[in-house]
Structure formats: C-alpha cells, structure tokens
Design a protein around this motif. Structure first.
Motif, PDB file in Angstrom:
ATOM      1  N   GLY A 198       0.210   7.664  -7.306  1.00 54.97           N
ATOM      2  CA  GLY A 198      -0.315   6.726  -6.335  1.00 54.97           C
ATOM      3  C   GLY A 198      -1.778   6.943  -6.002  1.00 54.97           C
ATOM      4  O   GLY A 198      -2.467   6.012  -5.573  1.00 54.97           O
ATOM      5  N   ASP A 214       4.172   4.107  -8.159  1.00 51.89           N
ATOM      6  CA  ASP A 214       4.011   5.553  -8.030  1.00 51.89           C
ATOM      7  C   ASP A 214       5.305   6.238  -8.477  1.00 51.89           C
ATOM      8  O   ASP A 214       6.338   6.135  -7.808  1.00 51.89           O
ATOM      9  CB  ASP A 214       3.680   5.911  -6.589  1.00 51.89           C
ATOM     10  CG  ASP A 214       3.323   7.385  -6.407  1.00 51.89           C
ATOM     11  OD1 ASP A 214       3.551   8.181  -7.344  1.00 51.89           O
ATOM     12  OD2 ASP A 214       2.821   7.748  -5.322  1.00 51.89           O
ATOM     13  N   HIS A 217       7.672   8.474  -6.110  1.00 53.08           N
ATOM     14  CA  HIS A 217       8.565   7.948  -5.079  1.00 53.08           C
ATOM     15  C   HIS A 217      10.011   7.858  -5.552  1.00 53.08           C
ATOM     16  O   HIS A 217      10.936   8.292  -4.877  1.00 53.08           O
ATOM     17  CB  HIS A 217       8.084   6.569  -4.619  1.00 53.08           C
ATOM     18  CG  HIS A 217       6.819   6.625  -3.817  1.00 53.08           C
ATOM     19  ND1 HIS A 217       6.104   5.499  -3.463  1.00 53.08           N
ATOM     20  CD2 HIS A 217       6.130   7.674  -3.312  1.00 53.08           C
ATOM     21  CE1 HIS A 217       5.035   5.853  -2.759  1.00 53.08           C
ATOM     22  NE2 HIS A 217       5.028   7.177  -2.663  1.00 53.08           N
ATOM     23  N   SER A 218      10.179   7.283  -6.737  1.00 51.05           N
ATOM     24  CA  SER A 218      11.505   7.123  -7.343  1.00 51.05           C
ATOM     25  C   SER A 218      11.287   6.634  -8.765  1.00 51.05           C
ATOM     26  O   SER A 218      10.181   6.199  -9.115  1.00 51.05           O
ATOM     27  CB  SER A 218      12.359   6.121  -6.549  1.00 51.05           C
ATOM     28  OG  SER A 218      11.743   4.841  -6.531  1.00 51.05           O
ATOM     29  N   GLN A 223      12.260   0.960  -8.868  1.00 55.15           N
ATOM     30  CA  GLN A 223      11.273   0.225  -8.084  1.00 55.15           C
ATOM     31  C   GLN A 223      11.034  -1.181  -8.625  1.00 55.15           C
ATOM     32  O   GLN A 223      10.561  -2.062  -7.889  1.00 55.15           O
ATOM     33  CB  GLN A 223       9.956   0.994  -8.040  1.00 55.15           C
ATOM     34  CG  GLN A 223      10.070   2.375  -7.392  1.00 55.15           C
ATOM     35  CD  GLN A 223       8.729   3.077  -7.314  1.00 55.15           C
ATOM     36  OE1 GLN A 223       7.789   2.555  -6.722  1.00 55.15           O
ATOM     37  NE2 GLN A 223       8.639   4.266  -7.902  1.00 55.15           N
TER      38      GLN A 223
END
Length: 367
Positions: A198, A214, A217-218, A223
């Motif tokens: 990110g 990013d 995050h996961s 996402q």
C-alpha cells in the motif's frame, strides 16, 4: 580498475552483500576479434545478479557463472550502459564513442560482469543507443532486463490484437513491474489494477493504475471477488498462492502470464534435485494444462542478449522507463547496502549504480 568481485569461490546464499569484494583488479584486455571494450557509466543491481554470485540462479541448476579464482575473479552484475572505448579488428557496426547498453550473458556464455569501471562484450551483444534518444545512462542501464521479461510479457498479452479491458499486475511496484505499467499506460482502453504494498499506492496511480490492492490486507483475489474478472494477470512474484488467486479472478479464455513460475523467490537458495525437477515439470504441466482448461498459463522471459530492434521498439519508441528507486554511489558502504536491499526483494523499483563520481550517469546520452 575498481570492481565488485569474487575470487575464492561463490558466496554462501544470503551473504553476498557482506562477502563480495570491492577494490582494484586487472582491467579487461585489449579487445580482439569482434569484441568491444566499454567504459561503464551505470549498471543495475538485480536479484538474479545476487543469485549468480551465490551460484543459486534458477535454483542452482544449469545457470552458472565462471567459477571465481584468484587468477580469474568473477565480476558481478549483468546490465549496463556506457560508451565504447576500444573495438576489436573484426567489429563492423560499432565505433569508439558510441553510446551503448546491454545485458551480459553471464550464465551461459560466461561473459564479463558489469559491476566494474569497464566491461568487455561481443559486438553482437551490444545495443547502440540511437543519436538523439531522450534517455539517461541510468535509465538505459535499468531498461535492458526489462525488455527481456516485462517486454516479453507485454507482447504475449497481445493488447494490440484483442480488445482487452482489464489487466491485473501482481508485484507491480518493482523495477520490472513499473516498466510493464508504463507500457500498459499507453493503452487508453485497458483498465489496470496493481497488486503491491500500500505504501506504493500513489506511484501506482501515477503509472496508470485505476485501483491498487494492498496484498498485506488479505489475498488479492478476496479483495477483488466482487469485481469484474480480468483478461490478463501478469505475475512478477511467483508461487502457487499467486497462481491460485490469478485463476480465481481470470475470465474464461484469459491469460496468466508469469515471469517467475510456480515457485516463489527461486534463486534465493540452491534447490535440491527433487525440488528443481518438481519446479520444472510443474511448470511444463501448467503450460500444457492451459491448453485444455479455461485460461492459458504462459512463462515469459528470454535469455540474453537483448536484440537491438527489441530495445528500440520497447524502450526508445515507447518512451517507457523503469522506475529507479535508488541511485547507488560507487562507494563500498552504499554498494553493500544496496545489494542487501535487492536481495530482500522489496525495492520499489530498480537500484542502479552511478559509476560517475559527479553524477554523470544522470546525463542524457546525447549530451
């Protein structure tokens, strides 16, 4: 001349930054036959250069430099830009004073390295940069490997032949990823989503990304699960996780184009026999399977040298340049720290050594 070199065998994996030598060695001999002697103005530090210094390139099988000895040291580095200093008697195309760049075939042809003030190369492996080209020595030295990999990935996508709308670039913030982003940016009808840290979000948007995912995050496929699927997934990271995620977000008939393959960070260590053959046959199986399932799996990349026509078409004509994350001075502490960071695989762009004491590598090649 000064160089970064080895003379008593290869480095233990993970120790290149600390154990490679920096100092004076004998300069290259006067060029014979079709060889040219080049004053190096700028040279890049690539993760494969680090792997060659520890004899683990490609997993340590088949890709080896010439074993370092005190009598014949091994000079690191493969990608360079500079000026022709001398030419051999059979050289026909190049002349003294020509501005050139290239990537040395260290592994197969045992060519001379480029982390040095001079290097020696056969004329056929050297690219003459056209007069008037708006490029610096630093940019040229950062672009040649990108032609081999990012340029090949771009060509395989066939964006000029098919009306593609969405592309996903995994590992978009690195030197090779940013070069591909700039090639994709030329297409007004292509929507590009970048997967990276990110912290590189602003840079990715400047390079044309409509969205930045990013990975911290996961998983990116989670996402993106509610969005439209992609026509092409470009992979600069490698590994089965990226492949799995790519299959999840590809539309039927799409392409998964990787520059790494099914094993992440290959080259960081020497693979066992079973590990290497598992990687090789796993890659072959994926390519063949792609002919029968809903999307193609392609392994991109070519062996050096880079053809001059490919460099002109991909770099000169398009104006695309990799992002230079760090200009490295030709000083021991700075060089060791740069090699250490490149080995970590988290650079945010290319690391390029400026060989000129007053920053001359930043000058336009025509100046």
């Amino acid at each position: 001349m000064k160089a970064l070199f080895l003379k008593n065998g290869w480095c233990t994996p993970g120790t290149v930054a600390d154990t490679i030598l920096f100092g004076k060695i004998e300069p290259p001999p006067t060029p014979t036959k079709d060889y040219v002697l080049i004053d190096v103005k700028a040279t890049s530090i690539n993760v494969d250069d680090v792997a060659l210094c520890q004899d683990s390139a490609g997993g340590g099988w088949f890709f080896h430099g010439k074993t370092p000895t005190s009598a014949e040291p091994f000079i690191g580095g493969s990608e360079y830009a500079g000026v022709v200093r001398q030419v051999g008697p059979k050289v026909k195309r190049l002349k003294v004073g020509d501005v050139v760049c290239g990537v040395q075939d260290i592994a197969m042809s045992k060519s001379a390295g480029t982390w040095a003030e001079q290097t020696l190369a056969p004329e056929s492996h050297v690219i003459r940069i056209p007069d008037g080209c708006d490029i610096t020595f630093m940019e040229a030295a950062a672009s040649v490997v990108a032609v081999l990999l990012s340029g090949d990935m771009y060509q395989r996508a066939k964006l000029d032949e098919v009306s593609l709308k969405r592309c996903l670039v995994v590992g978009a913030s690195g030197g090779l990823g940013t070069f591909l982003m700039k090639l994709l940016q030329r297409h007004k009808n292509v929507n590009v989503v970048a997967v990276c840290s990110g912290k590189h979000s602003d840079k990715m948007k400047r390079l044309g990304a409509t969205e930045v995912v990013d990975y911290a995050h996961s998983p990116f496929e989670e996402q993106l699960k509610d969005q439209d699927s992609f026509d092409v997934v470009f992979d600069f990271v490698g590994g089965t996780d990226v492949e799995y995620g790519g299959r999840k977000v590809l539309k039927r008939g799409g392409k998964f184009i990787t520059g790494v393959g099914p094993r992440k960070a290959i080259g960081d260590r020497v693979l066992s026999c079973s590990e290497w053959y598992g990687w090789a046959f796993g890659l072959l199986w994926r390519i063949v399977r792609g002919c029968f399932v809903g999307h193609a799996y392609e392994m991109a990349g070519a062996m050096p040298p880079v053809k001059e026509d490919d460099f002109i078409r991909t770099v000169v004509d398009t104006g695309a340049r990799p992002e230079i994350a760090l200009e490295v001075s030709w000083e021991e502490d700075a060089l060791r720290e740069a090699i250490r960071k490149v080995a970590s695989r988290h650079t945010g762009g290319k690391f390029v050594i400026n060989m000129e004491p007053n920053g001359g590598g930043d000058e336009r090649v025509g100046e």
